[in-house]
Structure formats: structure tokens, C-alpha cells
Write an enzyme that holds these catalytic residues in place. Structure first.
Site, PDB file in Angstrom:
ATOM      1  CB  THR A 125      97.797 -61.970  40.187  1.00 27.94           C
ATOM      2  OG1 THR A 125      97.009 -61.878  41.380  1.00 27.94           O
ATOM      3  CG2 THR A 125      96.934 -62.470  39.031  1.00 27.94           C
ATOM      4  N   GLY A 132     119.130 -48.548  25.534  1.00 28.72           N
ATOM      5  CA  GLY A 132     118.568 -47.439  24.761  1.00 28.72           C
ATOM      6  C   GLY A 132     117.730 -47.971  23.599  1.00 28.72           C
ATOM      7  CB  ILE A 173      95.003 -74.994  29.662  1.00 27.47           C
ATOM      8  CG1 ILE A 173      93.696 -74.734  30.426  1.00 27.47           C
ATOM      9  CG2 ILE A 173      95.728 -76.232  30.214  1.00 27.47           C
ATOM     10  CD1 ILE A 173      93.845 -74.259  31.864  1.00 27.47           C
ATOM     11  NE  ARG A 229     101.393 -69.625  44.305  1.00 24.10           N
ATOM     12  CZ  ARG A 229     100.257 -69.614  44.972  1.00 24.10           C
ATOM     13  NH1 ARG A 229     100.254 -69.756  46.283  1.00 24.10           N
ATOM     14  NH2 ARG A 229      99.120 -69.448  44.345  1.00 24.10           N
ATOM     15  CD  GLU A 259     102.243 -72.310  38.739  1.00 19.84           C
ATOM     16  OE1 GLU A 259     102.482 -72.454  39.948  1.00 19.84           O
ATOM     17  OE2 GLU A 259     102.102 -73.251  37.957  1.00 19.84           O
TER      18      GLU A 259
HETATM   19  C1  LIG Z   1     100.258 -67.575  29.462  1.00 20.70           C
HETATM   20  C2  LIG Z   1      99.396 -68.141  30.535  1.00 20.70           C
HETATM   21  C3  LIG Z   1      99.529 -69.468  30.905  1.00 20.70           C
HETATM   22  C4  LIG Z   1      98.686 -70.017  31.883  1.00 20.70           C
HETATM   23  N1  LIG Z   1      98.785 -71.345  32.181  1.00 20.70           N
HETATM   24  C5  LIG Z   1      97.859 -71.901  33.007  1.00 20.70           C
HETATM   25  C6  LIG Z   1      97.799 -73.323  33.198  1.00 20.70           C
HETATM   26  O1  LIG Z   1      98.622 -74.076  32.624  1.00 20.70           O
HETATM   27  N2  LIG Z   1      96.835 -73.826  33.991  1.00 20.70           N
HETATM   28  C7  LIG Z   1      95.918 -73.032  34.617  1.00 20.70           C
HETATM   29  O2  LIG Z   1      95.050 -73.563  35.311  1.00 20.70           O
HETATM   30  N3  LIG Z   1      95.934 -71.689  34.473  1.00 20.70           N
HETATM   31  C8  LIG Z   1      96.877 -71.119  33.671  1.00 20.70           C
HETATM   32  N4  LIG Z   1      96.885 -69.741  33.488  1.00 20.70           N
HETATM   33  C9  LIG Z   1      95.880 -68.908  34.152  1.00 20.70           C
HETATM   34  C10 LIG Z   1      96.443 -68.017  35.234  1.00 20.70           C
HETATM   35  O3  LIG Z   1      96.806 -68.764  36.348  1.00 20.70           O
HETATM   36  C11 LIG Z   1      95.402 -66.912  35.529  1.00 20.70           C
HETATM   37  O4  LIG Z   1      95.417 -66.022  34.432  1.00 20.70           O
HETATM   38  C12 LIG Z   1      95.687 -66.184  36.811  1.00 20.70           C
HETATM   39  O5  LIG Z   1      95.453 -67.033  37.914  1.00 20.70           O
HETATM   40  C13 LIG Z   1      94.819 -64.924  36.983  1.00 20.70           C
HETATM   41  O6  LIG Z   1      93.474 -65.186  36.751  1.00 20.70           O
HETATM   42  P1  LIG Z   1      92.655 -64.179  35.785  1.00 20.70           P
HETATM   43  O7  LIG Z   1      93.456 -64.063  34.531  1.00 20.70           O
HETATM   44  O8  LIG Z   1      91.260 -64.692  35.653  1.00 20.70           O
HETATM   45  O9  LIG Z   1      92.654 -62.789  36.501  1.00 20.70           O
HETATM   46  P2  LIG Z   1      91.605 -62.268  37.631  1.00 20.70           P
HETATM   47  O10 LIG Z   1      91.502 -63.275  38.714  1.00 20.70           O
HETATM   48  O11 LIG Z   1      90.373 -61.835  36.943  1.00 20.70           O
HETATM   49  O12 LIG Z   1      92.379 -61.001  38.182  1.00 20.70           O
HETATM   50  C14 LIG Z   1      92.392 -59.736  37.509  1.00 20.70           C
HETATM   51  C15 LIG Z   1      93.123 -58.730  38.389  1.00 20.70           C
HETATM   52  O13 LIG Z   1      92.412 -58.581  39.634  1.00 20.70           O
HETATM   53  C16 LIG Z   1      93.265 -58.876  40.713  1.00 20.70           C
HETATM   54  N5  LIG Z   1      92.519 -59.513  41.808  1.00 20.70           N
HETATM   55  C17 LIG Z   1      91.652 -60.563  41.723  1.00 20.70           C
HETATM   56  N6  LIG Z   1      91.199 -60.893  42.941  1.00 20.70           N
HETATM   57  C18 LIG Z   1      91.790 -60.056  43.823  1.00 20.70           C
HETATM   58  C19 LIG Z   1      91.755 -59.895  45.235  1.00 20.70           C
HETATM   59  N7  LIG Z   1      90.999 -60.668  46.007  1.00 20.70           N
HETATM   60  N8  LIG Z   1      92.505 -58.926  45.802  1.00 20.70           N
HETATM   61  C20 LIG Z   1      93.283 -58.130  45.028  1.00 20.70           C
HETATM   62  N9  LIG Z   1      93.375 -58.229  43.698  1.00 20.70           N
HETATM   63  C21 LIG Z   1      92.632 -59.175  43.104  1.00 20.70           C
HETATM   64  C22 LIG Z   1      94.336 -59.796  40.147  1.00 20.70           C
HETATM   65  O14 LIG Z   1      95.507 -59.810  40.921  1.00 20.70           O
HETATM   66  C23 LIG Z   1      94.528 -59.187  38.767  1.00 20.70           C
HETATM   67  O15 LIG Z   1      95.392 -58.103  38.849  1.00 20.70           O
HETATM   68  C24 LIG Z   1      97.739 -69.186  32.523  1.00 20.70           C
HETATM   69  C25 LIG Z   1      97.631 -67.836  32.168  1.00 20.70           C
HETATM   70  C26 LIG Z   1      98.416 -67.315  31.186  1.00 20.70           C
HETATM   71  C27 LIG Z   1      98.220 -65.868  30.770  1.00 20.70           C
END
Ligand SMILES: Cc1cc2nc3c(=O)[nH]c(=O)nc-3n(C[C@H](O)[C@H](O)[C@H](O)COP(=O)(O)OP(=O)(O)OC[C@H]3O[C@@H](n4cnc5c(N)ncnc54)[C@H](O)[C@@H]3O)c2cc1C
Length: 404
Positions: free
Chosen positions: A386, A360, A163, A263, A384
Site C-alpha cells: 500500500t 463533467g 491472488i 515495483r 504490491e
Molecule cells: C485486486 C488485487 C490483486 C492482488 N493480487 C495479489 C497477488 O497476486 N498476490 C498476492 O500475494 N497478493 C495480492 N494482493 C494482495 C495485496 O497485496 C494486499 O491487499 C495488500 O498488500 C494490502 O494488504 P491488506 O489488504 O491485508 O491490507 P492491510 O495490511 O490490512 O492494510 C489496511 C490499511 O492499513 C494500512 N497499514 C497497515 N499496516 C500499516 C503500518 N504499519 N503503517 C501504516 N499503515 C499501515 C495499510 O496501508 C492500509 O491502508 C492483491 C490485492 C488486490 C485487491
């Protein structure tokens, strides 16, 4: 007046210049320092508050622009300065967006000022959906909100992760499950007011990029908030849950409503980073001499720069279109909001990598800002939604097929 124009109006140009000056003179000179320190740059947030850039008035004015373009213009300039510091200043707007998406006018009037505080006593906000087991799949949230009718209070339990401003925010806007059986249709948004017992920061994460922006777990342990902290109110929630239980279609879910509206703004941030890297690489390519001529005199380098500029401009057009559509209530029938964030995020990663190549060895060392821009850019294909999830949204929208 022409019916259609891609020129910014006088107000927008003025704001663009004002934010650019701040980014150039206040943010850029300290970007390297705060990246290394990996801490929230409070003095810079204070500077932004002093000039009114970090303020409820500025954000309300920017959100109010009927063309929708002021927000992306501001985001781009801030992230041209530095994305980590920009997110430290602008992270609050994510909480504000969560409040605006689901709050009643009274709730917005009560909590907006608390999100910003005053220039003498700055406050910040956070928006939390993600959990250790619920990232892309927000329907599987485990954190729970249970209503205690006798006290008219909600009891919140669970762990939020990743978060922005988590645990250090004064106001947390959190999405929790009130009925796990309903999946994302059983979600609701809550305000956790400043100083509420039962909410604390868990682990603070060390990151690849945007290191001046604080990212942490938020732990809720029997955290009690007044009934009035349920955004939208109990009556509306009960009606929505009843509809969901009957299997009728419900309106856009709490978390999705927020992400939908933010977005294009996130895409604009990515464009700011890409533009910074492109401008730096262009100047460098004209200065740097090898084999007795400037490296830009090689087509291999000149064409890279041409492509970088083209992708940045294309990304901006997608972002501006989506921002305009969102502000004017146009339906995103082809996932235009997702398209803008997806294209801008991937453009930023690609452009910043090209910039490293053009510099470079100088592109690879921390003395130069280009490697930092590349590290910063990568988050834009992850948070927001992936890149894969954006493609899913677009594919579903254009096909009408529920692609799993
Ligand atoms: C620096 C940072 C700041 C953030 N800030 C916030 C915030 O303020 N509030 C908040 O709520 N969240 C926040 N997030 C969370 C962020 O939104 C999530 O990390 C993101 O939504 C991905 O979720 P995950 O990391 O669990 O990855 P996962 O959902 O586990 O995904 C892992 C991989 O699998 C892929 N994948 C998953 N499902 C599918 C599918 N159905 N089809 C194809 N590919 C798929 C994904 O694209 C990804 O490549 C933040 C994250 C970071 C790193």
C-alpha cells in the site's frame, strides 16, 4: 555516444510501437466489454500469444534489456490499452518474477515454459503471498509447508487470498512458512505444478476496477508437491534457517525479493492508466464548448491538464530510474523502487479523478472510459504494498531508523 541519454533506443522504440498497436487495436476496443463481464479475457490472451507478446521469449528478452527500461515501457503501453486486460495478460509475470527471484537455473528452465504454455495451449501463472490475516504484515503468514522426508515431499496447507490468477493458474508460486517462529525469515517459495491435487480456488472476488483480471482465494488442503518444488533447494533453505535461528542476518526474504524487483513495473502500469485519462481529457477539453468557447480556454481546465502532464512525466522519470537501478544492481538506498510505485500509483488516482472532472457528467457515466480508468487506478495504491507501506520503506531507508 553521449554518456547520458533519456531517449529510448531503436529496439525499445520498436517494441513500444508494437505493444501500443496491440493495445490500441486489440485491447481498447473490448475493454468496456470485459470490464462488464468481469471474466478472464481468454481470447485476448490468445491473441497476445499468437503474436508472441504473451510468450517466454518476449518476457525473457524484455527482462534481459540491460537498461531495464523495456519492462516499464511495455507495462505502460499495455495499461494505456486497459489495465484489467493487461493484468490478465501480464499477471503471469508476477509468478515468473517469484520463480526468477528464488529459483535455481534448473528450476527456472523447467517452470518458465510451463508458466506460458504455447499459443495453442495457453498456460498462466500466479504468485501468492497474501492471506486473510497477513496483507501488509507478511511476517504473520499462517499457511504452512511441512517436509515429509520419507517421501521427499512438501505438504502445503492454508489459505491465500486476493491472488491474481489464483486457482485458475496452471503454475502457482506460493510463499509459505516453514518455521513460524522465525516470522518472515522462516518463509520459503514453492511451485505447485499443474494438476496437483489439494489446491483449489476459493472465493472469486468482485472488484471495483481491473475487473478483467481474476482475483481469488487459493485453498491448500494437504497439497503434496515434490521436494524439487522448493525454490532454491533444501540445502540452501536449511542453511538460511540455521543462520536465522542463530540470530544472524539472513538475505532478503522470499516474498520481499519478488516485490522489490516488480515495483517499478507496477508503477509503469499506473502511468499507462494516467496517460490514457490525460490524453482523453485533453482532446475532450479542446472539443467541448461551453459559454461559446472550448473549455480548455478556461485556466481552471488548462492548468489542470498542465499539472496532469507534469505529474505523469515526473512519475515516469521515477519509474525509469528505479527500473534502471534494479536492472543494474544499484542499491535502493532511498527506497527508490517504493518511491516510483508510490508516486505513480497516487498520480494515477489523482489524474483520473481530474479527468472525470474535466469531462463533467460524461466523466461519470459508463459510456465513456474515464470512470473505468479511475476505478482501475485505485488498486495501484493498494496492491504490491500500500502507499503507507511504501512510505514506511522510504522513511526507513532515508533515516536508518526502524520506524514501526
Ligand atoms: C485486486 C488485487 C490483486 C492482488 N493480487 C495479489 C497477488 O497476486 N498476490 C498476492 O500475494 N497478493 C495480492 N494482493 C494482495 C495485496 O497485496 C494486499 O491487499 C495488500 O498488500 C494490502 O494488504 P491488506 O489488504 O491485508 O491490507 P492491510 O495490511 O490490512 O492494510 C489496511 C490499511 O492499513 C494500512 N497499514 C497497515 N499496516 C500499516 C503500518 N504499519 N503503517 C501504516 N499503515 C499501515 C495499510 O496501508 C492500509 O491502508 C492483491 C490485492 C488486490 C485487491
Amino acid at each position: 555516444m553521449p554518456d547520458f541519454s533519456l531517449e529510448l533506443n531503436e529496439d525499445q522504440l520498436q517494441i513500444q510501437k508494437w505493444v501500443h498497436d496491440f493495445a490500441e487495436n486489440v485491447v481498447r476496443p473490448v475493454a468496456h466489454e470485459w470490464d462488464e463481464r468481469e471474466e478472464t479475457p481468454w481470447p485476448i490472451i490468445e491473441e497476445a500469444a499468437k503474436i508472441g507478446l504473451y510468450s517466454i521469449d518476449f518476457v525473457a528478452n524484455a527482462f534481459g534489456d540491460p537498461t531495464g527500461l523495456t519492462i516499464p515501457v511495455v507495462m505502460e503501453e499495455m495499461c494505456w490499452g486497459d489495465a484489467g486486460i493487461a493484468l490478465a495478460i501480464l499477471g503471469t509475470t508476477l509468478g515468473v518474477a517469484g520463480l526468477l527471484a528464488n529459483g535455481t537455473p534448473d528450476q527456472v528452465a523447467e517452470w518458465m515454459p510451463q508458466c506460458f504454455g504455447t499459443p495453442d495451449k495457453i498456460q498462466i501463472a500466479a504468485f501468492g503471498v497474501s492471506e486473510p490475516d497477513a496483507g501488509s504484515d507478511v511476517s504473520s503468514l499462517r499457511s504452512r509447508a511441512v517436509y515429509d522426508e520419507a517421501k521427499d515431499e512438501w505438504v502445503l496447507n492454508g489459505t491465500k487470498t486476493w491472488i491474481t490468477n489464483g486457482g485458475i493458474a496452471d503454475v502457482h508460486v506460493l510463499v509459505l512458512s516453514v518455521d513460524p517462529e522465525l516470522g518472515s525469515r522462516g518463509h520459503a517459495s514453492f511451485i505447485v505444478p499443474p494438476g496437483t491435487p489439494g489446491i483449489r480456488q476459493g472465493q472469486k472476488f468482485q472488484k471495483m476496477g481491473i475487473r478483467a483480471s481474476h482475483t481469488a482465494e487459493v485453498v491448500l488442503e494437504d497439497c503434496r508437491v515434490p521436494g524439487s518444488c522448493l525454490l532454491g533447494g533444501k540445502e540452501k533453505l536449511d542453511a538460511r534457517l540455521a543462520r536465522a535461528r542463530e540470530g544472524k542476518s539472513s538475505k532478503v526474504q522470499a516474498a520481499m525479493a519478488t516485490f522489490e524487483s516488480t515495483r517499478p513495473a507496477v508503477g509503469a502500469q499506473a502511468i499507462g492508466i494516467a496517460r490514457a485519462a490525460y490524453e482523453f481529457a485533453l482532446d475532450y477539453a479542446k472539443e467541448r464548448k461551453q459559454f461559446g468557447r472550448a473549455i480548455i480556454e478556461n485556466q481552471a481546465i488548462a492548468f489542470k491538464l498542465a499539472d496532469m502532464k507534469m505529474h505523469i512525466d515526473a512519475a515516469r522519470l521515477l519509474v525509469w530510474r528505479a527500473a534502471w537501478m534494479g536492472r543494474n544492481g544499484k542499491a535502493f538506498e532511498s527506497g527508490e523502487g517504493s518511491m516510483s510505485k508510490l508516486y505513480a500509483g497516487e498520480t494515477a488516482v489523482w489524474v483520473t479523478e481530474q479527468a472525470i472532472q474535466i469531462l463533467g457528467g460524461y466523466g461519470y457515466i459508463r459510456e465513456y472510459p474515464v470512470e473505468r480508468w479511475h476505478r482501475d487506478s485505485k488498486i495501484y495504491t493498494i496492491f504490491e504494498g500500500t502507499s503507507e507501506i511504501q512510505r514506511l520503506v522510504i522513511a526507513r531507508a532515508i533515516s536508518g531508523v526502524h520506524i514501526p
